[in-house]
Scaffold this active site. Structure first.
Site, PDB file in Angstrom:
ATOM      1  N   MET A 104       0.809  -1.218   0.000  1.00  0.00           N
ATOM      2  CA  MET A 104       0.000   0.000   0.000  1.00  0.00           C
ATOM      3  C   MET A 104       0.848   1.277   0.000  1.00  0.00           C
ATOM      4  SD  MET A 104      -2.777  -1.529  -0.345  1.00  0.00           S
ATOM      5  CE  MET A 104      -4.111  -0.365  -0.096  1.00  0.00           C
ATOM      6  N   HIS A 151      -4.885  -4.914  -8.326  1.00  0.00           N
ATOM      7  CA  HIS A 151      -5.783  -3.865  -7.836  1.00  0.00           C
ATOM      8  C   HIS A 151      -7.217  -4.415  -7.773  1.00  0.00           C
ATOM      9  CE1 HIS A 151      -7.145   0.158  -6.928  1.00  0.00           C
ATOM     10  NE2 HIS A 151      -8.144  -0.076  -7.753  1.00  0.00           N
TER      11      HIS A 151
HETATM   12  C1  GAR Z   1      -5.991  -6.979  -2.291  1.00  0.00           C
HETATM   13  O1  GAR Z   1      -7.398  -6.905  -2.359  1.00  0.00           O
HETATM   14  C2  GAR Z   1      -5.353  -6.064  -3.318  1.00  0.00           C
HETATM   15  O2  GAR Z   1      -6.095  -5.985  -4.509  1.00  0.00           O
HETATM   16  C3  GAR Z   1      -5.361  -4.740  -2.602  1.00  0.00           C
HETATM   17  O3  GAR Z   1      -4.997  -5.070  -1.281  1.00  0.00           O
HETATM   18  C4  GAR Z   1      -5.501  -6.361  -0.966  1.00  0.00           C
HETATM   19  C5  GAR Z   1      -4.397  -7.171  -0.338  1.00  0.00           C
HETATM   20  O4  GAR Z   1      -4.899  -8.305   0.285  1.00  0.00           O
HETATM   21  N1  GAR Z   1      -4.434  -3.815  -3.188  1.00  0.00           N
HETATM   22  C6  GAR Z   1      -4.688  -2.525  -3.336  1.00  0.00           C
HETATM   23  O5  GAR Z   1      -5.720  -1.997  -2.963  1.00  0.00           O
HETATM   24  C7  GAR Z   1      -3.581  -1.745  -4.022  1.00  0.00           C
HETATM   25  N2  GAR Z   1      -4.044  -0.429  -4.350  1.00  0.00           N
HETATM   26  P1  GAR Z   1      -3.935  -9.446   0.817  1.00  0.00           P
HETATM   27  O6  GAR Z   1      -2.903  -8.797   1.736  1.00  0.00           O
HETATM   28  O7  GAR Z   1      -4.839 -10.399   1.566  1.00  0.00           O
HETATM   29  O8  GAR Z   1      -3.289 -10.097  -0.366  1.00  0.00           O
END
Ligand code: GAR
Length: 192
Positions: A92, A111
């Site tokens: 992030m 994303h």
């Molecule tokens: C996921 O949903 C990914 O798409 C999002 O963070 C989450 C991570 O989940 N990414 C963003 O929003 C990037 N802008 P995780 O840690 O369980 O893999």
């Protein structure tokens, strides 16, 4: 294909990648290192579970971007891994041009929306509140434009009348867990 995963959160997508690798479904890709920018990120617990080094890397001094000393630190540590692909799986932070120059064409991001709709933070909540009937997830190359790089693949999810934010999030995450390993496998076959 040597893969380095960067994350900030629970790591369910990194887990999906590692499960695919265990099942022989990641092509010639192999996860060689996980880095997190938070010392208590769930993603770090995957290291011992899957036998992959998983390390907190200090991103200081900035809160929402990887820049300055933190960027240098990340470039040095990732370069030492000799990566062919760097996967941002819930990392992030905004990635700056120096990092992208160091790993030109090798950085991809996941994303949780059908880009170019709903870039930025909370892609799932943005789609839910806007009332669209389809959303989903996107894997794209990372460029200096936030969530704006060339799209590698997408998966769509229908938003039903009965969906809550929580049920929608579960559907988008399930779509992510299938899409991201499949894209990595495909890239590994191309790079052979
Ligand atoms: C996921 O949903 C990914 O798409 C999002 O963070 C989450 C991570 O989940 N990414 C963003 O929003 C990037 N802008 P995780 O840690 O369980 O893999």
């Amino acid at each position: 294909m040597r893969v380095v995963i960067l994350g900030s959160g629970r790591g369910s997508n990194a887990e999906a990648i590692l499960l695919a690798q265990q099942a022989g479904k990641l092509g010639s890709a192999q996860v060689v290192q996980i880095f997190a920018d938070k010392p208590d990120a769930g993603i770090l617990t995957l290291g011992p579970r899957f036998g992959v080094p998983a390390t907190f890397l200090d991103p200081a001094p900035f809160k929402t971007k990887l820049d300055g000393a933190g960027e240098e630190h990340y470039i040095a540590a990732i370069t030492a891994c000799q990566p062919d692909l760097i996967v941002l799986a819930g990392f992030m932070r905004v990635i700056k041009p120096r990092f992208l120059e160091a790993f030109a064409g090798k950085v991809i991001n996941l994303h949780p929306s059908l880009l170019p709709s709903f870039p930025g933070l909370d892609g799932i909540g943005q789609a839910f509140r806007r009332g669209v009937k389809y959303t989903g997830c996107t894997v794209h190359e990372v460029t200096a434009e936030i969530d704006g790089g060339p799209i590698l693949d997408q998966a769509a999810v229908r938003i039903e009348e009965s969906d809550t934010l929580e049920s929608l999030a579960a559907k988008v995450h399930a779509a992510e867990h299938a899409l991201l390993p499949a894209v990595i496998a495909r890239l590994s076959e191309k790079s052979r």
